[in-house]
Motif scaffolding. Structure first.
Motif, short mmCIF file in Angstrom:
data_model
loop_
_atom_site.label_atom_id
_atom_site.label_comp_id
_atom_site.label_asym_id
_atom_site.label_seq_id
_atom_site.Cartn_x
_atom_site.Cartn_y
_atom_site.Cartn_z
N LYS A 162 48.11 31.42 41.50
CA LYS A 162 49.52 31.26 41.83
C LYS A 162 50.44 31.64 40.66
O LYS A 162 51.64 31.51 40.76
N ARG A 163 49.86 32.12 39.56
CA ARG A 163 50.70 32.49 38.41
C ARG A 163 51.56 33.71 38.75
O ARG A 163 51.27 34.46 39.68
N ASN A 164 52.63 33.90 38.00
CA ASN A 164 53.59 34.98 38.28
C ASN A 164 53.01 36.36 38.13
O ASN A 164 53.50 37.31 38.74
N SER A 165 51.98 36.51 37.31
CA SER A 165 51.45 37.85 37.02
C SER A 165 50.34 38.29 37.97
O SER A 165 49.77 39.35 37.77
N VAL A 166 50.06 37.52 38.99
CA VAL A 166 49.01 37.90 39.93
C VAL A 166 49.51 39.03 40.83
O VAL A 166 50.63 39.00 41.33
N ILE A 167 48.66 40.02 41.01
CA ILE A 167 49.01 41.17 41.83
C ILE A 167 48.40 41.01 43.22
O ILE A 167 47.23 40.68 43.34
N HIS A 168 49.20 41.24 44.23
CA HIS A 168 48.72 41.23 45.61
C HIS A 168 49.06 42.59 46.21
O HIS A 168 50.22 42.88 46.49
N LEU A 169 48.05 43.41 46.36
CA LEU A 169 48.27 44.75 46.91
C LEU A 169 48.46 44.68 48.42
O LEU A 169 47.75 43.97 49.12
N GLU A 170 49.39 45.44 48.89
CA GLU A 170 49.65 45.50 50.33
C GLU A 170 48.41 45.98 51.08
O GLU A 170 48.09 45.48 52.16
N SER A 171 47.70 46.94 50.50
CA SER A 171 46.50 47.47 51.14
C SER A 171 45.42 46.39 51.27
O SER A 171 44.69 46.35 52.26
N CYS A 172 45.35 45.50 50.29
CA CYS A 172 44.37 44.41 50.36
C CYS A 172 44.73 43.44 51.48
O CYS A 172 43.85 43.00 52.24
N GLN A 173 45.99 43.13 51.59
CA GLN A 173 46.44 42.23 52.66
C GLN A 173 46.15 42.84 54.03
O GLN A 173 45.73 42.15 54.96
N LYS A 174 46.35 44.15 54.13
CA LYS A 174 46.06 44.87 55.38
C LYS A 174 44.57 44.76 55.73
O LYS A 174 44.22 44.50 56.88
N GLU A 175 43.71 44.95 54.73
CA GLU A 175 42.27 44.88 54.96
C GLU A 175 41.83 43.46 55.32
O GLU A 175 40.92 43.27 56.13
N LYS A 176 42.47 42.47 54.76
CA LYS A 176 42.15 41.07 55.10
C LYS A 176 42.49 40.78 56.56
O LYS A 176 41.74 40.08 57.25
N LYS A 177 43.60 41.32 57.02
CA LYS A 177 43.97 41.14 58.43
C LYS A 177 42.96 41.84 59.34
O LYS A 177 42.56 41.29 60.37
#
Length: 111
Positions: A22-37
């Motif tokens: 949950k730290r500010n510097s964590v990266i969440h790639l849109e492509s990763c979120q798409k693959e999780k869905k």
């Protein structure tokens, strides 16, 4: 003793990567979120279809999936550690870290 130090450093880096998501510097790639869905949809299909398989087939496929996940996690760990090594080398190359051979030895130990 020196090898034990680098084992501890490696473990620390792995923990750092996995602990505070949950730290500010964590990266969440849109492509990763798409693959999780997409995975969620495929998992729902799998849960329906696995009932048509024998227990042995289900166990074999589950073992295969678990091994894929284990390999994927270790590949992520390697990529994370490689990124840290790359950052250290960049900082060293820019002269922001003194390079007296210790950095190169540390990198070799981590490999």
């Amino acid at each position: 003793m020196e090898n034990q130090v680098w084992v501890k450093v490696s473990l620390f880096l792995k923990e750092l990567r996995c602990e505070d998501i949950k730290r500010n510097s964590v990266i969440h790639l849109e492509s990763c979120q798409k693959e999780k869905k997409a995975l969620k949809i495929v998992r729902q299909i799998w849960e329906k279809e696995q009932k048509n398989l024998s227990e042995l087939q289900q166990k074999t496929i589950c073992n295969y999936i678990e091994q894929i996940q284990a390999v994927s996690f270790e590949e992520q760990q390697e990529a994370y550690c490689q990124g840290i090594i790359d950052c250290v080398q960049i900082l060293s190359g820019l002269g922001l870290l003194e390079s007296d051979g210790k950095i190169e030895r540390a990198i070799e130990k981590l490999k």
